[in-house]
Design a protein around this motif. Structure first.
Motif, short mmCIF file in Angstrom:
data_model
loop_
_atom_site.label_atom_id
_atom_site.label_comp_id
_atom_site.label_asym_id
_atom_site.label_seq_id
_atom_site.Cartn_x
_atom_site.Cartn_y
_atom_site.Cartn_z
N MET A 1 -14.00 -3.47 -22.45
CA MET A 1 -13.88 -4.80 -23.02
C MET A 1 -12.41 -5.12 -23.26
N ILE A 2 -12.00 -6.30 -22.88
CA ILE A 2 -10.62 -6.72 -23.08
C ILE A 2 -10.45 -7.24 -24.50
N LEU A 48 1.85 -14.56 -31.36
CA LEU A 48 0.45 -14.10 -31.34
C LEU A 48 -0.49 -15.25 -31.69
N ALA A 49 -1.67 -15.18 -31.14
CA ALA A 49 -2.77 -16.06 -31.52
C ALA A 49 -4.03 -15.22 -31.46
N GLU A 50 -4.97 -15.51 -32.34
CA GLU A 50 -6.25 -14.81 -32.33
C GLU A 50 -7.36 -15.82 -32.16
N CYS A 51 -8.37 -15.46 -31.38
CA CYS A 51 -9.51 -16.33 -31.18
C CYS A 51 -10.77 -15.49 -31.01
N ASN A 52 -11.89 -16.18 -30.98
CA ASN A 52 -13.18 -15.53 -30.84
C ASN A 52 -13.81 -16.02 -29.54
N ILE A 53 -14.08 -15.09 -28.64
CA ILE A 53 -14.72 -15.42 -27.36
C ILE A 53 -15.98 -14.59 -27.23
N PHE A 164 -6.99 -23.07 -14.09
CA PHE A 164 -7.20 -22.43 -15.39
C PHE A 164 -8.47 -22.95 -16.06
N GLU A 165 -8.77 -24.23 -15.89
CA GLU A 165 -10.02 -24.78 -16.45
C GLU A 165 -11.23 -24.08 -15.85
N LEU A 166 -11.21 -23.84 -14.53
CA LEU A 166 -12.30 -23.11 -13.89
C LEU A 166 -12.40 -21.70 -14.47
N LEU A 167 -11.27 -21.09 -14.68
CA LEU A 167 -11.22 -19.73 -15.20
C LEU A 167 -11.75 -19.65 -16.63
N LEU A 168 -11.51 -20.67 -17.44
CA LEU A 168 -11.99 -20.68 -18.81
C LEU A 168 -13.51 -20.53 -18.87
N GLY A 173 -17.30 -13.34 -19.40
CA GLY A 173 -17.50 -12.22 -18.48
C GLY A 173 -16.22 -11.45 -18.22
N VAL A 174 -15.11 -12.16 -18.13
CA VAL A 174 -13.82 -11.50 -17.92
C VAL A 174 -13.51 -10.56 -19.08
N ILE A 175 -13.78 -11.03 -20.30
CA ILE A 175 -13.55 -10.20 -21.49
C ILE A 175 -14.37 -8.91 -21.41
N GLU A 176 -15.56 -9.02 -20.82
CA GLU A 176 -16.41 -7.84 -20.66
C GLU A 176 -15.96 -6.95 -19.50
N GLY A 177 -14.95 -7.41 -18.75
CA GLY A 177 -14.42 -6.62 -17.65
C GLY A 177 -15.15 -6.80 -16.34
#
Length: 189
Positions: A1-2, A48-53, A164-168, A173-177
């Motif tokens: 996980m990223i 730094l910035a923190e967010c919840n995905i 980048f909008e497409l990537l968002l 799933g990206v966060i999950e690797g």
């Protein structure tokens, strides 16, 4: 996980919207999309910035050390948060991909990219994710440094933001690797 996404770039107004700052532009889009605020963090030599995905805390970093010294900042953040290299994703410009293409990969060398070279040296690992943002190569005979440090055209900027909008939409799933989600994302013309 990223757990940490680093956008590579150079600080300062003269470098805004240059090809070399594609990583900064990506993490800025992430922060905007997830309503996260950037905070200057001098102890990390970055912002730094923190967010919840997807229910997971994600730390975003823009090293303010200039591209070639990005590893100092990245290493400090990894150690402070006790993140492992395999929980890191680095977004960076990629000369070997044409504009309008993004590829996600894990592991590998630096391919001559000085920002990646410095990160590998500071964290003593190549085992991290890379989001390679295509910027293409300059025309034959043109200087690569001048090319990457030049401002993008307004059309190129718009294309990059659309990409980048497409990537968002894939970020959970990206966060999950999940490499298959962004093995290659291509902006259709």
């Amino acid at each position: 996980m990223i757990k940490l996404i680093v956008g590579l770039g150079n600080p300062g107004q003269q470098y805004e919207k240059t090809r070399h700052n594609a990583g900064f532009l990506f993490v800025d889009c992430l922060a905007d999309f997830f309503d996260a605020s950037w905070v200057a963090a001098s102890q990390f030599q970055g912002e730094l910035a923190e967010c919840n995905i997807s229910g997971s805390r994600l730390v975003l970093l823009k090293p303010m050390t200039f591209m070639n010294k990005s590893g100092m900042s990245v290493g400090k953040v990894l150690r402070y948060y006790k993140f492992r290299p395999e929980e890191l994703l680095v977004a960076h410009d990629e000369l070997e991909l044409v504009e309008g293409i993004v590829r996600l990969k894990r592991d590998g060398g630096h391919s001559g990219h000085n920002g990646l070279r410095d990160i590998i040296a500071h964290i003593d690992s190549r085992d991290f994710y890379r989001l390679r943002v295509g910027i293409g190569r300059p025309a034959a005979g043109k200087n690569v440094a001048d090319y990457v440090l030049s401002k993008m055209s307004s059309d190129s900027q718009l294309s990059l933001m659309r990409l980048f909008e497409l990537l968002l939409g894939c970020m959970g799933g990206v966060i999950e690797g999940d490499l298959a989600l962004v093995n290659e994302l291509v902006l259709s013309k």
